[in-house]
Design an enzyme around this catalytic site. Structure first.
Site, PDB file in Angstrom:
ATOM      1  N   SER A  53     -49.129  12.177   0.980  1.00  0.00           N
ATOM      2  CA  SER A  53     -49.610  11.135   1.885  1.00  0.00           C
ATOM      3  C   SER A  53     -50.982  10.666   1.420  1.00  0.00           C
ATOM      4  O   SER A  53     -51.688  11.359   0.687  1.00  0.00           O
ATOM      5  CB  SER A  53     -49.691  11.648   3.327  1.00  0.00           C
ATOM      6  OG  SER A  53     -50.710  12.615   3.468  1.00  0.00           O
ATOM      7  N   GLY A  54     -51.341   9.470   1.872  1.00  0.00           N
ATOM      8  CA  GLY A  54     -52.662   8.928   1.584  1.00  0.00           C
ATOM      9  C   GLY A  54     -53.322   8.517   2.879  1.00  0.00           C
ATOM     10  O   GLY A  54     -52.659   8.326   3.904  1.00  0.00           O
ATOM     11  N   ASP A  57     -59.063  15.400  -6.109  1.00  0.00           N
ATOM     12  CA  ASP A  57     -59.201  15.725  -4.687  1.00  0.00           C
ATOM     13  C   ASP A  57     -59.663  17.155  -4.451  1.00  0.00           C
ATOM     14  O   ASP A  57     -60.374  17.432  -3.475  1.00  0.00           O
ATOM     15  CB  ASP A  57     -57.924  15.410  -3.905  1.00  0.00           C
ATOM     16  CG  ASP A  57     -56.672  16.055  -4.478  1.00  0.00           C
ATOM     17  OD1 ASP A  57     -56.762  16.863  -5.418  1.00  0.00           O
ATOM     18  OD2 ASP A  57     -55.570  15.731  -3.980  1.00  0.00           O
TER      19      ASP A  57
END
Length: 477
Positions: free
Chosen positions: A13-14, A230
């Site tokens: 997901s973003g 990330d």
């Protein structure tokens, strides 16, 4: 008060988040969340990069006034540009089968010991260097951009490569802090494909007029290079009080490791398959990838079951240590019917497959906790760094059963949270670049500690039970 937009792209997901940073203030709110995942097109698994870019713009349209924005994402994947700056094909997903057997062939040309001495990276079949060895568009390409750098290029028109993500490619010399011309030549990658490196906190550029018009933001809005891997951003937001900590960045993947001042390039580190990745402020993330919650996510997809709390309650009631799997077994890497693969793995290792969904989830989580235990103990021994507390950050920090099993398995207190660690790290690096008084990682982490609630899990149960389970699990490989 600094207001910044953090674009945080995970492997499933973003999200676009609004961060506010000031004196004793660190707020985070969600502007836009969107799906991310693989797209099978004929015989190739791709990322839908245009969907991600469109979703990024949608999030920025709702940001209001912001002083800057930054982008982080998963590692190893990339886009290729031609001589006019156009994208050559949709980026290929790291779980695609094109790298099957490539690592073994390349290691015949560049011995593993030599590769590790330069890069310090864990051998994974989808590392960028192996993807490039299987790349059909390389001769047409003029520039390689990692995913955050590609999106930043579309926003600003500026080309470059942020260092923490570059360090995951296996084309980066971890001691020299730059691309390795020796490795590039040895594996047939033209050095001119690899852009100039940027540091976290550098200004990438300002928004192109068309982007400013579409988002409603001023053209003068800077895009700031953050820890664009990330995990690099996540580790910035680990709320540690001193250096005697370990972390698990827990999501689709679990990154289990330590933060060090220098890489560990010993034969022991290489044989244990640990990686030395670049972190913010020159730190080294000494860690190993564990498959993570991907297996559970794929089970949920196969079952069409979105009630995770119910599955976790059933797992908590299931008998302990009934069935164990090796979560890093290659059969669990690609998308597919994961419950069936778990059954097949159990039968192949002489075990009775789990009889219920709760038992399957218990099997996955206990096996992950055991993999964390083994990895963490190896890391402490190889790096000669004792640990007093284990921080679990990211989405997995909300999984109470996994956090308790991890504390039990590792024999350490677990501090869970923050959930949105990667977005927080992204925001903190931007705020410092804009002049906020956050001189070092200690100051950033202190702000996280004072503004975010953590949950503590103390070890329970009998250590001997986990010793026996570890012997069983690593004996079935």
């Amino acid at each position: 008060m600094r207001r910044v937009a953090a674009v945080d792209l995970g492997a499933s997901s973003g999200r676009v988040m609004l961060g506010e940073v000031g004196d004793g203030v660190l707020n985070l709110s969600e502007l836009h969340r969107f799906w991310n995942g693989p797209v099978q097109l004929r015989d190739t698994l791709h990322w839908d990069i245009l969907h991600l870019y469109r979703s990024l713009l949608e999030g920025l349209r709702s940001a209001g006034t912001v002083h800057a924005l930054g982008i982080d994402s998963w590692a190893v994947d990339y886009g290729l540009l031609d001589g006019s700056g156009r994208l050559l094909g949709n980026p290929v997903h790291y779980r695609d089968t094109r790298t099957d057997g490539v690592m073994e062939k390349l290691l015949e040309r560049v011995p593993a010991a030599e590769l590790y001495a330069i890069t310090g990276l864990q051998q994974l079949p989808f590392n960028t260097i192996y993807q490039l060895a299987a790349e059909h568009l390389l001769d047409q390409a003029r520039t390689l951009l990692m995913i955050p750098d590609l999106l930043g290029y579309w926003l600003t028109g500026e080309i470059g490569a942020e260092r923490t993500n570059a360090s995951t490619t296996q084309l980066y010399d971890v001691r020299a802090g730059d691309w390795s011309p020796v490795l590039a030549e040895r594996v047939g990658v033209r050095l001119e494909l690899l852009p100039r490196l940027r540091e976290p906190g550098d200004v990438v550029g300002t928004l192109l007029p068309a982007v400013a018009e579409e988002t409603g933001l001023p053209t003068a809005t800077p895009v700031i290079a953050v820890g664009s891997h990330d995990t690099a951003s996540s580790v910035v937001a680990v709320p540690a009080a001193d250096e005697r900590f370990a972390y698990i960045s827990s999501g689709t993947w679990s990154l289990v490791g330590l933060e060090l001042d220098a890489p560990v390039l010993s034969a022991e580190a290489r044989e244990a398959n640990f990686t030395n990745e670049g972190g913010v402020d020159g730190r080294i993330r000494f860690l190993r990838n564990v498959m993570g919650l991907w297996i559970l996510q794929e089970c949920q997809r196969a079952w069409a079951a979105d009630d995770l709390p119910r599955l976790l309650r059933d797992a908590a009631d299931a008998p302990p240590f009934a069935v164990l799997i090796d979560p890093d077994a290659p059969e669990f890497l690609a998308p597919g019917n994961m419950p069936r693969r778990i059954d097949e793995h159990c039968r192949a290792t002489g075990q009775e497959p789990p009889r219920s969904r709760g038992a399957t989830v218990r099997c996955v989580l206990e096996s992950l906790a055991l993999a964390y235990r083994r990895t963490l103990r190896l890391a402490q021994t190889i790096a000669d760094r004792p640990v007093d507390v284990l921080h679990v950050i990211g989405g997995g920090s909300q999984n109470e059963l996994l956090c308790q099993l991890t504390a039990d398995a590792c024999g350490l207190p677990v501090l869970a949270g923050p959930v949105e660690a990667s977005a927080l790290g992204n925001v903190l690096v931007q705020a410092r670049a804009l002049g906020e008084p956050l001189p070092d990682l200690d100051a950033m982490r202190a702000l996280v500690r004072t503004t975010h609630q953590l949950r503590r899990y103390e070890p329970q149960g009998k250590p001997a039970d986990w010793d026996a389970a570890e012997s069983r699990m690593f004996g079935i490989r």
